[in-house]
Design a protein around this motif. Structure first.
Motif, PDB file in Angstrom:
ATOM      1  N   ALA A 328       2.740  27.655  -6.728  1.00 43.65           N
ATOM      2  CA  ALA A 328       3.961  27.771  -5.368  1.00 43.65           C
ATOM      3  C   ALA A 328       2.015  26.631  -4.394  1.00 43.65           C
ATOM      4  O   ALA A 328       2.636  26.486  -3.257  1.00 43.65           O
ATOM      5  CB  ALA A 328       4.194  28.874  -5.274  1.00 43.65           C
ATOM      6  N   ILE A 329       1.145  27.438  -4.091  1.00 42.46           N
ATOM      7  CA  ILE A 329       0.612  26.854  -3.247  1.00 42.46           C
ATOM      8  C   ILE A 329       0.340  26.013  -3.459  1.00 42.46           C
ATOM      9  O   ILE A 329      -0.890  24.940  -2.336  1.00 42.46           O
ATOM     10  CB  ILE A 329      -1.069  27.870  -3.851  1.00 42.46           C
ATOM     11  CG1 ILE A 329      -0.865  29.600  -3.328  1.00 42.46           C
ATOM     12  CG2 ILE A 329      -2.471  27.842  -2.433  1.00 42.46           C
ATOM     13  CD1 ILE A 329      -2.053  30.436  -3.451  1.00 42.46           C
ATOM     14  N   ASN A 330       0.150  24.711  -4.558  1.00 44.51           N
ATOM     15  CA  ASN A 330      -0.306  23.863  -4.533  1.00 44.51           C
ATOM     16  C   ASN A 330       0.713  22.757  -3.584  1.00 44.51           C
ATOM     17  O   ASN A 330       0.110  21.408  -3.655  1.00 44.51           O
ATOM     18  CB  ASN A 330       0.028  23.428  -5.899  1.00 44.51           C
ATOM     19  CG  ASN A 330      -1.341  23.983  -6.673  1.00 44.51           C
ATOM     20  OD1 ASN A 330      -2.821  23.494  -6.579  1.00 44.51           O
ATOM     21  ND2 ASN A 330      -1.238  23.589  -7.983  1.00 44.51           N
ATOM     22  N   ILE A 331       1.813  23.204  -3.339  1.00 50.35           N
ATOM     23  CA  ILE A 331       3.043  22.719  -2.618  1.00 50.35           C
ATOM     24  C   ILE A 331       2.676  23.038  -1.317  1.00 50.35           C
ATOM     25  O   ILE A 331       2.761  22.130  -0.123  1.00 50.35           O
ATOM     26  CB  ILE A 331       4.231  23.310  -3.535  1.00 50.35           C
ATOM     27  CG1 ILE A 331       4.675  22.874  -4.967  1.00 50.35           C
ATOM     28  CG2 ILE A 331       5.823  22.451  -2.397  1.00 50.35           C
ATOM     29  CD1 ILE A 331       5.591  23.785  -5.409  1.00 50.35           C
ATOM     30  N   ASP A 332       2.712  24.568  -1.350  1.00 49.95           N
ATOM     31  CA  ASP A 332       2.967  24.698   0.204  1.00 49.95           C
ATOM     32  C   ASP A 332       0.998  25.441   0.837  1.00 49.95           C
ATOM     33  O   ASP A 332       1.339  26.803   0.191  1.00 49.95           O
ATOM     34  CB  ASP A 332       3.751  25.597   1.047  1.00 49.95           C
ATOM     35  CG  ASP A 332       3.612  25.653   2.342  1.00 49.95           C
ATOM     36  OD1 ASP A 332       3.077  25.653   2.799  1.00 49.95           O
ATOM     37  OD2 ASP A 332       4.499  26.934   2.529  1.00 49.95           O
ATOM     38  N   SER A 333       0.391  25.128   0.692  1.00 49.01           N
ATOM     39  CA  SER A 333      -1.150  25.746   0.909  1.00 49.01           C
ATOM     40  C   SER A 333      -1.161  26.455   2.409  1.00 49.01           C
ATOM     41  O   SER A 333      -2.355  26.931   2.593  1.00 49.01           O
ATOM     42  CB  SER A 333      -1.924  24.927   0.531  1.00 49.01           C
ATOM     43  OG  SER A 333      -2.329  23.443   1.632  1.00 49.01           O
ATOM     44  N   GLU A 334      -0.372  26.065   3.275  1.00 47.63           N
ATOM     45  CA  GLU A 334      -0.198  26.745   4.382  1.00 47.63           C
ATOM     46  C   GLU A 334       0.299  28.098   4.448  1.00 47.63           C
ATOM     47  O   GLU A 334       0.426  28.369   5.741  1.00 47.63           O
ATOM     48  CB  GLU A 334       0.442  26.189   5.696  1.00 47.63           C
ATOM     49  CG  GLU A 334      -0.541  24.219   5.453  1.00 47.63           C
ATOM     50  CD  GLU A 334      -1.935  24.653   6.110  1.00 47.63           C
ATOM     51  OE1 GLU A 334      -1.961  24.524   6.590  1.00 47.63           O
ATOM     52  OE2 GLU A 334      -2.699  24.251   5.479  1.00 47.63           O
ATOM     53  N   ASN A 335       1.309  29.147   3.746  1.00 52.24           N
ATOM     54  CA  ASN A 335       1.939  29.834   3.148  1.00 52.24           C
ATOM     55  C   ASN A 335       1.124  31.166   3.406  1.00 52.24           C
ATOM     56  O   ASN A 335       0.238  31.110   2.625  1.00 52.24           O
ATOM     57  CB  ASN A 335       2.856  28.848   2.039  1.00 52.24           C
ATOM     58  CG  ASN A 335       4.210  30.517   2.857  1.00 52.24           C
ATOM     59  OD1 ASN A 335       3.828  31.870   2.767  1.00 52.24           O
ATOM     60  ND2 ASN A 335       5.269  30.578   2.836  1.00 52.24           N
TER      61      ASN A 335
END
Length: 462
Positions: A328-335
């Motif tokens: 998930a972090i690889n897709i959205d590292s700003e979350n």
């Protein structure tokens, strides 16, 4: 007018393209040229449209409609001076042509002169009986000016003229939503539905408004009417599923979401919601099966990977949870929430450096909750990073001044580094704020409690 291979208009198009290949000049009447140009513009074939305009004007040099296509090309290419000049010429020839005013307004809009564009479009209204597009254009200009009440009125005029103009209906709802006029939107939609009882879009919008008011029973009824009006309306089934979830009718929600899979290609949203519903029904095998289907359908849907992460986290399978939160972090590292979950999982695996990194990222992204500062600082203490921990708590103190939990931690850190004056300062601050948190010193800094200065301060205060 658009051409297809199944109508009479395919012939002039084929004839025109054949002429381009052979360089033989063939004659077309001006209306045929207009249709050919319109076709190319609709399909984004600008170079062919320009060739058709050029040849058209060579054969019909006085055609205003062909020259207006030239204006359209100029505007598209941002050649606004040339477009304006040509329009002025055409206005002298045909001052009652509403299309000249529409293109003039388009140029003004491009220049951010929206008030002037509105005035020009209102002039065009006096020249035509076909007012629907003009009302829509005026509404859009008001939107550019953030004049939502005025925009709404013109979109309502559109819908009054053409009750099948659903783009106008969507724009009306957009204005109501922006103005936070939920009750007014509901009243308007109910009035519209009195005369258009089978408008699936209006029922869908009404359901959305009731959903926003948390009136789930009325929302459910509205979405049911949308489905009655159009039993292939995928959006209505999805919204109905969301309402049924709110009503905790998870089996029925699954049925509604599943129906969308039969109507159209599977959507990751429907698959994910089915997974959530099965999890609520404690059917874990089916839940995780649908979560995996979700990410198979859309590998870039971070919410799918997070759902799998939370599933394994709840099952205390932290290794798997860590694997999927990284996806998930690889897709959205700003979350921020993903980094906090990443930190939590690493802490459960006793991977303290990684956990601290997750909390640091959350802080960098703007998550300034007290607990984030405290947890990160405590991890830094555990890792022996005293100076970094001090910097962390000093930053926290800027957001939470005179907070006892921060002050006791700073006191313990400074005493452990033998910076007695600073330790004393922060310990006194902590005792003044709240004496009940003195246990922090015992728990995090047991070696400090034996220092004579600490003992005396605690004894004096107690």
């Amino acid at each position: 007018m658009e051409f297809s291979h199944d109508d009479n208009y395919s012939l002039p198009l084929s004839k025109f393209e054949s002429m381009l290949k052979t360089n033989n000049i063939l004659f077309f009447d001006s209306e045929e040229f207009e249709n050919i140009i319109h076709h190319y513009l609709n399909h984004g074939k600008m170079s062919l449209a320009k060739k058709a305009i050029k040849l058209g004007l060579e054969q019909h040099p006085t055609s205003i409609n062909l020259k207006l296509f030239n204006v359209e090309i100029y505007v598209f290419e941002n050649k606004l001076i040339q477009a304006d000049a040509l329009l002025n010429e055409l206005y002298l020839i045909d001052p009652n042509n509403e299309e000249i005013f529409i293109q003039k307004a388009n140029i003004l809009s491009k220049k951010d002169e929206h008030e002037l564009a509105i005035n020009v479009l209102k002039q065009a209204l006096t020249l035509t009986d076909d007012v629907v597009d003009l009302y829509s254009l005026i509404g859009m200009e008001h939107l550019f000016l953030d004049q939502y009440e005025e925009a709404k009125l013109f979109f309502i005029k559109c819908l009054e003229e053409d009750q099948q103009d659903y783009s106008a209906l969507y724009n009306i709802m957009y204005c109501f939503d922006f103005l936070e006029q939920t009750d007014e939107a509901i009243k308007y939609l109910n009035t519209f539905l009195d005369t258009n009882p089978y408008s699936e879009v209006a029922w869908h919008q009404l359901g959305t408004q009731y959903y926003n008011k948390k009136n789930y029973k009325k929302a459910l009824s509205a979405f049911d009417f949308a489905i009655i009006s159009d039993d292939s309306f995928v959006g209505a089934y999805l919204e109905k599923g969301k309402v049924l979830e709110k009503l905790k009718r998870f089996e029925a929600a699954i049925e509604s979401y599943t129906f969308t899979l039969k109507l159209d290609d599977p959507t990751s949203f429907a698959l994910l919601r089915i997974g959530y519903c099965y999890e609520k029904l404690k059917k874990d095998d089916l839940a995780v099966q649908y979560y995996y289907k979700t990410v198979h359908e859309d590998p870039l849907l971070d919410k799918g990977w997070v759902a799998i992460t939370k599933f394994y986290n709840k099952k205390k399978n932290f290794q798997k949870a860590l694997y999927y939160i990284n996806k998930a972090i690889n897709i959205d590292s700003e979350n921020i929430s993903y980094w906090k979950l990443y930190a939590q999982i690493n802490m459960r695996l006793s991977l303290f450096e990684e956990a601290e990194h997750g909390l640091k990222k959350a802080l960098e992204l703007g998550n300034y909750e007290l607990n984030t500062w405290l947890t990160r600082g405590d991890l830094l203490i555990k890792l022996g990073e005293s100076q970094t921990a001090i910097y962390n708590f000093e930053q926290a103190a800027e957001f939470y001044p005179e907070n006892a939990e921060i002050e006791y931690r700073l006191a313990g850190l400074y005493f452990s580094l033998n910076e007695i004056d600073k330790g004393t300062f922060h310990l006194k601050n902590g005792l003044s704020s709240n004496e009940d948190y003195t246990f922090i010193i015992d728990e995090l800094f047991p070696e400090v409690t034996n220092k004579i200065q600490v003992k005396n301060l605690l004894k004096t205060k107690l």
